[in-house]
Design a protein around this motif. Structure first.
Motif, PDB file in Angstrom:
ATOM      1  N   LEU A  97      -0.952 -50.679 -80.457  1.00  0.00           N
ATOM      2  CA  LEU A  97      -1.035 -49.342 -81.051  1.00  0.00           C
ATOM      3  C   LEU A  97       0.345 -48.777 -81.354  1.00  0.00           C
ATOM      4  O   LEU A  97       0.516 -48.050 -82.345  1.00  0.00           O
ATOM      5  CB  LEU A  97      -1.797 -48.400 -80.111  1.00  0.00           C
ATOM      6  CG  LEU A  97      -3.278 -48.730 -79.888  1.00  0.00           C
ATOM      7  CD1 LEU A  97      -3.905 -47.729 -78.933  1.00  0.00           C
ATOM      8  CD2 LEU A  97      -4.041 -48.741 -81.197  1.00  0.00           C
TER       9      LEU A  97
ATOM     10  N   ALA B 166      -3.901 -46.297 -72.607  1.00  0.00           N
ATOM     11  CA  ALA B 166      -4.138 -47.725 -72.386  1.00  0.00           C
ATOM     12  C   ALA B 166      -3.401 -48.262 -71.163  1.00  0.00           C
ATOM     13  O   ALA B 166      -4.027 -48.848 -70.265  1.00  0.00           O
ATOM     14  CB  ALA B 166      -3.774 -48.514 -73.637  1.00  0.00           C
TER      15      ALA B 166
ATOM     16  N   VAL C 190      -2.720 -53.499 -75.257  1.00  0.00           N
ATOM     17  CA  VAL C 190      -3.312 -52.481 -76.139  1.00  0.00           C
ATOM     18  C   VAL C 190      -2.258 -51.443 -76.529  1.00  0.00           C
ATOM     19  O   VAL C 190      -2.152 -51.051 -77.700  1.00  0.00           O
ATOM     20  CB  VAL C 190      -4.507 -51.805 -75.450  1.00  0.00           C
ATOM     21  CG1 VAL C 190      -4.965 -50.584 -76.226  1.00  0.00           C
ATOM     22  CG2 VAL C 190      -5.656 -52.790 -75.319  1.00  0.00           C
TER      23      VAL C 190
ATOM     24  N   LEU D 169      -7.096 -47.953 -83.052  1.00  0.00           N
ATOM     25  CA  LEU D 169      -6.992 -48.685 -84.319  1.00  0.00           C
ATOM     26  C   LEU D 169      -7.717 -47.963 -85.447  1.00  0.00           C
ATOM     27  O   LEU D 169      -7.282 -48.003 -86.603  1.00  0.00           O
ATOM     28  CB  LEU D 169      -7.558 -50.096 -84.150  1.00  0.00           C
ATOM     29  CG  LEU D 169      -6.709 -51.088 -83.359  1.00  0.00           C
ATOM     30  CD1 LEU D 169      -7.438 -52.412 -83.228  1.00  0.00           C
ATOM     31  CD2 LEU D 169      -5.358 -51.286 -84.026  1.00  0.00           C
TER      32      LEU D 169
ATOM     33  N   LEU E 263      -8.510 -49.170 -77.432  1.00  0.00           N
ATOM     34  CA  LEU E 263      -7.988 -49.997 -78.527  1.00  0.00           C
ATOM     35  C   LEU E 263      -8.749 -49.744 -79.818  1.00  0.00           C
ATOM     36  O   LEU E 263      -8.145 -49.560 -80.888  1.00  0.00           O
ATOM     37  CB  LEU E 263      -8.070 -51.470 -78.137  1.00  0.00           C
ATOM     38  CG  LEU E 263      -7.679 -52.476 -79.226  1.00  0.00           C
ATOM     39  CD1 LEU E 263      -6.224 -52.284 -79.631  1.00  0.00           C
ATOM     40  CD2 LEU E 263      -7.927 -53.892 -78.756  1.00  0.00           C
TER      41      LEU E 263
END
Length: 284
Positions: A245, A194, A241, A100, A96
């Protein structure tokens, strides 16, 4: 929304407790009306143990919801993070954070690359038709973004044939599009990683559950609960997550498509301006 979900979970817990209470009452009435055999006594004992385990689980869930309301949402998230095996959940959190980071970097880069393309091309066309090529180049150098860059490349070859100018703009436009998409492959990687890590946690949790059953030598809800809890929590966090995203990634793609369309429109307008200039010079 969260309050509604909490209320629904409370109602579900209450209904389940009522159902288990009715099942217990019916079992006691049946036991009083007939003398049970040894097998029936053992079965009733197993059912009562399962009901006690489920009741304990519901009580713990209600306590968690009360703690969430009293201590704050972040504390509840922290608790679930630890319960989902902090060492393994750290990989999901790392995916995550890195995802990000790439998303924020792309958003800042693309936001700085945006300009008012129509006004820029209109000013550029005025300078070109007035024969102020150096002023047009200076305007391109002083303007950020890929639109100004491809216009500058076209002006650098303004004395060449139109086919060569168009070929140069097209080639340099491909380079600029590659710069806009830089880092997006890493974002897609973390989007795929993820949920994969979450599903891996599910498998590990199931293995832990069966291992606990083997060690205990008995199938008990309390024995299976720990491993199943790890499995479900890791899966939930992995999917969350990936969803976060994915939202950022789609926003980035929309900005890239917008800039690409601006580049194409500006390139066409520039070619028209250069063509009109060449016709004007040829007429003289």
């Amino acid at each position: 929304m969260r309050i509604f979900i909490d209320e629904m979970r409370r109602m579900l817990c209450i209904v389940c407790l009522l159902i288990m209470s009715l099942m217990t009452n019916q079992a006691s009435v049946a036991a009083q009306s007939a003398s049970p055999s040894q097998a029936e006594v053992e079965e009733a004992w197993i059912d009562s143990m399962a009901i006690d385990s489920l009741t304990t689980a519901f009580d713990e869930e209600l306590a968690d919801m009360e703690e969430m309301e009293e201590g704050g949402f972040h504390k509840a998230i922290k608790k679930k993070f630890i319960e989902g095996n902090a060492g393994f959940m750290s990989l999901v959190a790392l995916a995550l954070v890195l995802g990000l980071a790439f998303c924020i970097e792309r958003i800042i880069y693309l936001s700085l690359s945006e300009i008012n393309a129509k006004k820029f091309v209109a000013d550029l066309d005025e300078k070109i038709m007035a024969g102020e090529i150096d002023a047009a180049k200076e305007q391109c150098r002083n303007t950020r973004g890929p639109v100004a860059s491809i216009c500058y490349q076209g002006l650098e070859r303004i004395n060449e044939p139109l086919e060569d100018i168009e070929r140069s703009i097209s080639s340099y436009g491909s380079v600029q599009i590659a710069n806009l998409e830089k880092g997006c492959s890493w974002i897609t990687l973390f989007i795929a990683m993820a949920p994969s890590l979450g599903f891996l946690g599910t498998v590990i949790g199931m293995v832990m559950a069966f291992n606990d059953i083997q060690m205990a030598g008995d199938l008990n809800a309390s024995v299976v609960a720990a491993g199943m809890k790890v499995a479900l929590i890791t899966t939930i966090f992995g999917i969350i997550v990936a969803l976060v995203l994915q939202l950022f990634y789609n926003y980035i793609l929309s900005k890239i498509n917008h800039l690409t369309s601006q580049m194409e429109e500006s390139a066409i307008s520039l070619m028209d301006s250069i063509n009109n200039l060449k016709k004007k010079q040829a007429g003289k």
